[in-house]
Enzyme design. Structure first.
Site, PDB file in Angstrom:
ATOM      1  N   GLU A 151     -22.898   6.843   1.435  1.00 35.79           N
ATOM      2  CA  GLU A 151     -22.504   7.125   0.059  1.00 35.79           C
ATOM      3  C   GLU A 151     -23.517   6.299  -0.875  1.00 35.79           C
ATOM      4  OE1 GLU A 151     -18.391   6.543  -0.370  1.00 35.79           O
ATOM      5  OE2 GLU A 151     -17.958   7.928   1.236  1.00 35.79           O
ATOM      6  N   ASP A 193     -22.623  11.144   3.475  1.00 33.98           N
ATOM      7  CA  ASP A 193     -22.155  11.204   2.046  1.00 33.98           C
ATOM      8  C   ASP A 193     -21.506  12.200   1.732  1.00 33.98           C
ATOM      9  OD1 ASP A 193     -21.913  10.450  -0.612  1.00 33.98           O
ATOM     10  OD2 ASP A 193     -23.872   9.983  -0.554  1.00 33.98           O
ATOM     11  N   GLU A 257     -16.457  14.344   7.983  1.00 32.28           N
ATOM     12  CA  GLU A 257     -14.988  13.935   7.703  1.00 32.28           C
ATOM     13  C   GLU A 257     -14.377  14.899   7.218  1.00 32.28           C
ATOM     14  OE1 GLU A 257     -15.140  10.747   5.154  1.00 32.28           O
ATOM     15  OE2 GLU A 257     -16.890   9.316   5.990  1.00 32.28           O
TER      16      GLU A 257
HETATM   17  O1  G3I Z   1      -3.102  -1.226   7.484  1.00 29.39           O
HETATM   18  C1  G3I Z   1      -2.948  -1.882   5.869  1.00 29.39           C
HETATM   19  C2  G3I Z   1      -1.456  -2.052   5.806  1.00 29.39           C
HETATM   20  O2  G3I Z   1      -0.898  -2.929   6.768  1.00 29.39           O
HETATM   21  C3  G3I Z   1      -1.376  -2.527   4.396  1.00 29.39           C
HETATM   22  O3  G3I Z   1       0.111  -2.566   4.277  1.00 29.39           O
HETATM   23  C4  G3I Z   1      -1.780  -1.309   3.362  1.00 29.39           C
HETATM   24  C5  G3I Z   1      -1.621  -1.811   1.660  1.00 29.39           C
HETATM   25  O4  G3I Z   1      -2.915  -1.359   1.045  1.00 29.39           O
HETATM   26  O5  G3I Z   1      -3.504  -1.290   3.451  1.00 29.39           O
HETATM   27  C6  G3I Z   1      -3.680  -0.716   5.063  1.00 29.39           C
HETATM   28  O6  G3I Z   1      -4.835  -0.600   5.239  1.00 29.39           O
HETATM   29  C7  G3I Z   1      -5.528   0.287   4.414  1.00 29.39           C
HETATM   30  C8  G3I Z   1      -6.363   1.299   5.593  1.00 29.39           C
HETATM   31  O7  G3I Z   1      -7.003   2.300   4.998  1.00 29.39           O
HETATM   32  C9  G3I Z   1      -5.396   1.998   6.558  1.00 29.39           C
HETATM   33  O8  G3I Z   1      -4.406   2.853   6.032  1.00 29.39           O
HETATM   34  C10 G3I Z   1      -6.569  -0.040   3.754  1.00 29.39           C
HETATM   35  O9  G3I Z   1      -6.079  -0.815   2.459  1.00 29.39           O
HETATM   36  C11 G3I Z   1      -7.621   0.978   2.954  1.00 29.39           C
HETATM   37  O10 G3I Z   1      -8.717   0.385   2.309  1.00 29.39           O
HETATM   38  C12 G3I Z   1      -8.199   1.890   4.026  1.00 29.39           C
HETATM   39  O11 G3I Z   1      -8.707   3.048   3.464  1.00 29.39           O
HETATM   40  C13 G3I Z   1      -9.651   3.515   4.239  1.00 29.39           C
HETATM   41  C14 G3I Z   1     -11.027   3.518   3.403  1.00 29.39           C
HETATM   42  O12 G3I Z   1     -12.075   4.645   3.911  1.00 29.39           O
HETATM   43  C15 G3I Z   1     -11.431   2.241   3.073  1.00 29.39           C
HETATM   44  O13 G3I Z   1     -11.992   1.841   4.308  1.00 29.39           O
HETATM   45  C16 G3I Z   1      -9.228   4.933   4.734  1.00 29.39           C
HETATM   46  O14 G3I Z   1      -8.254   4.920   5.717  1.00 29.39           O
HETATM   47  C17 G3I Z   1     -10.382   5.684   5.125  1.00 29.39           C
HETATM   48  O15 G3I Z   1      -9.933   7.107   5.471  1.00 29.39           O
HETATM   49  C18 G3I Z   1     -11.393   6.014   4.369  1.00 29.39           C
HETATM   50  O16 G3I Z   1     -12.629   6.496   4.722  1.00 29.39           O
HETATM   51  C19 G3I Z   1     -13.635   6.858   3.705  1.00 29.39           C
HETATM   52  C20 G3I Z   1     -14.689   6.986   4.830  1.00 29.39           C
HETATM   53  O17 G3I Z   1     -15.089   5.627   5.290  1.00 29.39           O
HETATM   54  C21 G3I Z   1     -16.113   7.283   4.039  1.00 29.39           C
HETATM   55  N1  G3I Z   1     -15.719   8.408   3.207  1.00 29.39           N
HETATM   56  C22 G3I Z   1     -14.581   8.751   2.453  1.00 29.39           C
HETATM   57  C23 G3I Z   1     -13.385   8.310   3.181  1.00 29.39           C
HETATM   58  C24 G3I Z   1     -11.916   8.415   2.353  1.00 29.39           C
HETATM   59  O18 G3I Z   1     -11.931   7.481   1.467  1.00 29.39           O
END
Ligand code: G3I
Length: 346
Positions: A151, A193, A257
């Protein structure tokens, strides 16, 4: 009284959603001629029977959803946490599952120390090099493909002003791919991306940028089209045209994705007709992918095992974007995906 009770029960049961997706569950990866992947949460894989049964039975490629992001791999400077990922790899090796590395350089998923880092351009280059090379070195031979940069572009085709651009400059992308190649010349290296499925300024800019880098000798093997799409957007002809363009430019194509939100004309929709539409959409997307030449098909990766696990469900439970419902039952979309796979390529 008893008759009344039974009639009442039958009446109530008619409101329980039935699991009648319209096809028999099989093993997607056995039907496909290319890897079928899924975004994976190793904790659920270890603890939730419904989850791991689907993950292992349906998919032969895993993309760890968050585990390979810098925030988890390098929580403090030069302190790497590899053990959870190593365990996952041992599991994948047992079941013969490919692992795709996502992602080395991104503007999100960063540890606080990295976001706050102060230093010269050289210091930043060193930081980026250390991260990329330490990670690739550790997993060399076990993880054979990486989203090196994720991205990096805005929708208008300009470069995103992230910490890498601000501190290193425009050539951070070139440097990232070069550092990755130095550490593992055999790994398949991707730029990943969203919105690349639309023939717009972003896609044009990304393709030109990567082709220019290639002509300078930088090794970039493929492009990940994330494919977070909706029921009616983008049009399937647009998606197919985009994939063809990327493939004709000589890149591997990864639908990296994939999810199809139940959104039509900008609003959430539900019910049997929406699920049927989602099914047709999955089928069309898979059919289109099948028309790419075999050598360029790196695979299709679903972004979540079930609707329950999808990042979109965290924002709005009505998105219901993947192949299994929140109770881990096959949806019509599963059948659509399967029908797409069973279509003979032209
Ligand atoms: O596991 C913790 C949990 O313990 C806590 O209570 C909660 C509170 O916010 O957070 C949880 O972690 C989150 C995690 O996902 C699991 O659900 C993180 O905050 C959150 O930032 C994380 O988000 C991920 C995001 O990327 C950032 O890394 C998403 O699951 C994941 O699907 C998303 O994936 C991205 C790709 O990497 C790039 N393209 C877009 C895609 C969607 O945003």
């Amino acid at each position: 009284m008893r008759k009344f009770f039974v009639t009442g029960l039958l009446f109530l049961c008619s409101f329980i959603p039935k699991n009648n997706p319209g096809c028999n569950e099989t093993k997607l990866y056995q039907i496909a001629k290319f890897p079928i992947g899924v975004a994976l949460d190793p904790e659920k894989l270890m603890k939730d029977e419904n989850y791991w049964k689907i993950a292992v039975n349906q998919f032969n490629s895993f993309t760890p959803e968050i585990l390979l992001k810098p925030k988890f791999l390098q929580p403090s400077r030069a302190q790497f946490e590899f053990s959870e990922m190593d365990q996952l790899l041992t599991y994948c090796e047992k079941y013969n599952i490919r692992v795709h590395g996502h992602t080395l350089i991104w503007h999100k998923g960063l540890p606080a120390w990295m976001e706050k880092f102060k230093g010269s351009r050289q210091d930043w280059e060193q930081l980026m090099k250390d991260h990329i090379q330490s990670v690739i070195k550790h997993f060399k031979g076990r993880i054979k493909s990486w989203d090196v940069v994720n991205e990096a572009f805005n929708d208008d085709g300009t470069l995103r002003k992230n910490i890498w651009l601000k501190n290193i400059g425009e050539d951070y992308i070139e440097k990232a791919f070069t550092y990755a190649t130095e550490m593992d010349k055999d790994a398949k290296l991707f730029y990943n991306d969203y919105s690349l499925e639309v023939n717009g300024p972003k896609q044009k800019a990304v393709l030109k940028y990567l082709q220019d880098l290639r002509s300078k000798g930088v090794k970039i093997d493929g492009i990940g089209m994330q494919m977070h799409v909706r029921l009616d957007y983008p049009d399937i002809t647009e998606i197919n045209k985009s994939a063809r363009k990327i493939h004709e430019a000589g890149f591997l194509v990864h639908y990296s994705e994939l999810d199809v939100s139940l959104i039509q004309k900008g609003i959430f929709t539900s019910g049997a007709r929406a699920l049927e539409r989602q099914k047709e959409r999955m089928k069309d997307i898979v059919k289109g992918y099948m028309e790419l030449s075999e050598v360029s098909r790196f695979g299709i990766t679903l972004w979540g095992v079930s609707d329950n696990d999808s990042w979109l469900s965290e924002q709005n439970g009505r998105a219901r974007p993947v192949l299994f419902d929140s109770r881990y039952r096959t949806k019509p979309a599963y059948c659509g995906f399967l029908e797409g796979l069973e279509n003979k390529p032209k």
